[in-house]
Design an enzyme around this catalytic site. Structure first.
Site, PDB file in Angstrom:
ATOM      1  N   GLU A 138      21.489  -0.536 -14.697  1.00 16.60           N
ATOM      2  CA  GLU A 138      20.546   0.529 -15.065  1.00 16.60           C
ATOM      3  C   GLU A 138      20.818   0.980 -16.497  1.00 16.60           C
ATOM      4  O   GLU A 138      21.961   0.909 -16.972  1.00 16.60           O
ATOM      5  CB  GLU A 138      20.708   1.670 -14.053  1.00 16.60           C
ATOM      6  N   ASP A 139      19.782   1.426 -17.182  1.00 19.95           N
ATOM      7  CA  ASP A 139      19.963   1.907 -18.560  1.00 19.95           C
ATOM      8  C   ASP A 139      20.616   3.279 -18.595  1.00 19.95           C
ATOM      9  O   ASP A 139      21.549   3.516 -19.358  1.00 19.95           O
ATOM     10  CB  ASP A 139      18.629   1.900 -19.335  1.00 19.95           C
ATOM     11  N   ASP A 173      20.217   9.890 -15.145  1.00 20.18           N
ATOM     12  CA  ASP A 173      19.920  11.222 -15.668  1.00 20.18           C
ATOM     13  C   ASP A 173      20.025  12.208 -14.492  1.00 20.18           C
ATOM     14  O   ASP A 173      21.112  12.686 -14.193  1.00 20.18           O
ATOM     15  CB  ASP A 173      18.507  11.142 -16.281  1.00 20.18           C
ATOM     16  N   PHE A 214      17.526  13.366 -25.158  1.00 16.79           N
ATOM     17  CA  PHE A 214      16.605  12.297 -24.787  1.00 16.79           C
ATOM     18  C   PHE A 214      16.822  11.154 -25.775  1.00 16.79           C
ATOM     19  O   PHE A 214      16.559  11.297 -26.970  1.00 16.79           O
ATOM     20  CB  PHE A 214      15.144  12.759 -24.810  1.00 16.79           C
ATOM     21  N   ARG A 244      12.201   0.360 -27.980  1.00 15.78           N
ATOM     22  CA  ARG A 244      13.109  -0.410 -27.118  1.00 15.78           C
ATOM     23  C   ARG A 244      13.887  -1.443 -27.931  1.00 15.78           C
ATOM     24  O   ARG A 244      14.958  -1.872 -27.535  1.00 15.78           O
ATOM     25  CB  ARG A 244      12.325  -1.153 -26.032  1.00 15.78           C
TER      26      ARG A 244
HETATM   27  P1  5GP Z   1      16.731   9.767 -13.268  1.00 15.48           P
HETATM   28  O1  5GP Z   1      15.958   9.408 -12.040  1.00 15.48           O
HETATM   29  O2  5GP Z   1      18.201   9.499 -13.174  1.00 15.48           O
HETATM   30  O3  5GP Z   1      16.437  11.182 -13.686  1.00 15.48           O
HETATM   31  O4  5GP Z   1      16.148   8.947 -14.463  1.00 15.48           O
HETATM   32  C1  5GP Z   1      16.215   7.611 -14.562  1.00 15.48           C
HETATM   33  C2  5GP Z   1      15.173   7.069 -15.512  1.00 15.48           C
HETATM   34  O5  5GP Z   1      14.585   8.072 -16.364  1.00 15.48           O
HETATM   35  C3  5GP Z   1      15.831   6.102 -16.469  1.00 15.48           C
HETATM   36  O6  5GP Z   1      15.918   4.818 -15.897  1.00 15.48           O
HETATM   37  C4  5GP Z   1      14.914   6.174 -17.672  1.00 15.48           C
HETATM   38  O7  5GP Z   1      13.812   5.333 -17.491  1.00 15.48           O
HETATM   39  C5  5GP Z   1      14.424   7.612 -17.683  1.00 15.48           C
HETATM   40  N1  5GP Z   1      15.264   8.422 -18.592  1.00 15.48           N
HETATM   41  C6  5GP Z   1      16.134   9.391 -18.250  1.00 15.48           C
HETATM   42  N2  5GP Z   1      16.732   9.908 -19.348  1.00 15.48           N
HETATM   43  C7  5GP Z   1      16.227   9.233 -20.402  1.00 15.48           C
HETATM   44  C8  5GP Z   1      16.474   9.293 -21.824  1.00 15.48           C
HETATM   45  O8  5GP Z   1      17.267  10.072 -22.363  1.00 15.48           O
HETATM   46  N3  5GP Z   1      15.757   8.418 -22.583  1.00 15.48           N
HETATM   47  C9  5GP Z   1      14.861   7.534 -22.074  1.00 15.48           C
HETATM   48  N4  5GP Z   1      14.234   6.751 -22.921  1.00 15.48           N
HETATM   49  N5  5GP Z   1      14.629   7.450 -20.751  1.00 15.48           N
HETATM   50  C10 5GP Z   1      15.297   8.289 -19.929  1.00 15.48           C
END
Ligand code: 5GP
Length: 179
Positions: free
Chosen positions: A102-103, A106, A155, A168
């Site tokens: 996973e990238d 959050d 972010f 990207r």
């Molecule tokens: P979560 O479900 O953990 O809140 O978020 C996961 C997804 O939200 C990540 O896979 C990504 O696509 C998006 N996301 C969360 N934080 C960021 C951020 O700081 N930058 C970007 N570009 N995407 C984010």
């Protein structure tokens, strides 16, 4: 380095050598941990593709790659945790050692969904490797086996991560600041 992006400035958080060095180290750790196991790397589209491409090349094991498309019903910068599968795995993972790539984690809601989804398919094990972790915003506890970098509540974009589908292809990871 600073760049002007749609009325905002971008500040570098992690430069290319820092990212590359850490990804190499993660690959070495994974190589040591999965000796003699049949490893399936599951890359979450689209943000994790760049990370996964570098990571696989630093893992010295036989492995296969699968992709999972997820779309979260949020706005551009926030995830709601309501997730829709836009692309499913092409092969069963029953009995396989799965590592989710996973990238960023959050709120953790996407990962929680993914872990529950994987568990229904009876893999031998499920591990999680995330490049970035933002603990300040985490809403649910998810096990993270490999974390590249823990970051503050910014972010971020670049190295696979987008803002409105752009940036990207940046080699570094940066964050936007008003300016
Ligand atoms: P979560 O479900 O953990 O809140 O978020 C996961 C997804 O939200 C990540 O896979 C990504 O696509 C998006 N996301 C969360 N934080 C960021 C951020 O700081 N930058 C970007 N570009 N995407 C984010």
């Amino acid at each position: 380095m600073e760049a002007v992006v749609t009325g905002k400035r971008m500040e570098v958080l992690l430069d290319e050598p820092t990212i590359q060095q850490r990804v190499q180290a993660l690959g070495q750790e994974i190589t040591a941990d999965y000796q003699d196991k049949e490893l399936v790397l599951i890359t979450v589209l689209k943000g994790s593709v760049v990370f996964a491409a570098d990571l696989v090349r630093s893992i010295e094991l036989p492995l296969t790659m699968e992709f999972m498309g997820l779309s979260s019903y949020g706005d551009d910068t926030k995830s709601t945790g309501v997730v829709r599968v836009t692309l499913d795995l092409s092969k069963p993972i029953e009995g396989k050692h799965v590592l989710i790539v996973e990238d960023i984690v959050d709120t953790g809601l996407t990962m929680q969904y993914l872990l529950r989804n994987m568990a229904t398919r009876n893999p031998a094990s499920v591990g999680v490797c995330t490049l970035l972790h933002k603990p300040a915003r985490q809403k649910v506890d998810v096990p993270l086996d490999y974390v590249g970098f823990t970051i503050d509540d910014h972010f971020v974009v670049g190295y696979g991560l987008d803002y409105q589908q752009r940036y990207r292809n940046l080699r570094m990871i940066g964050h936007m600041v008003d300016g």
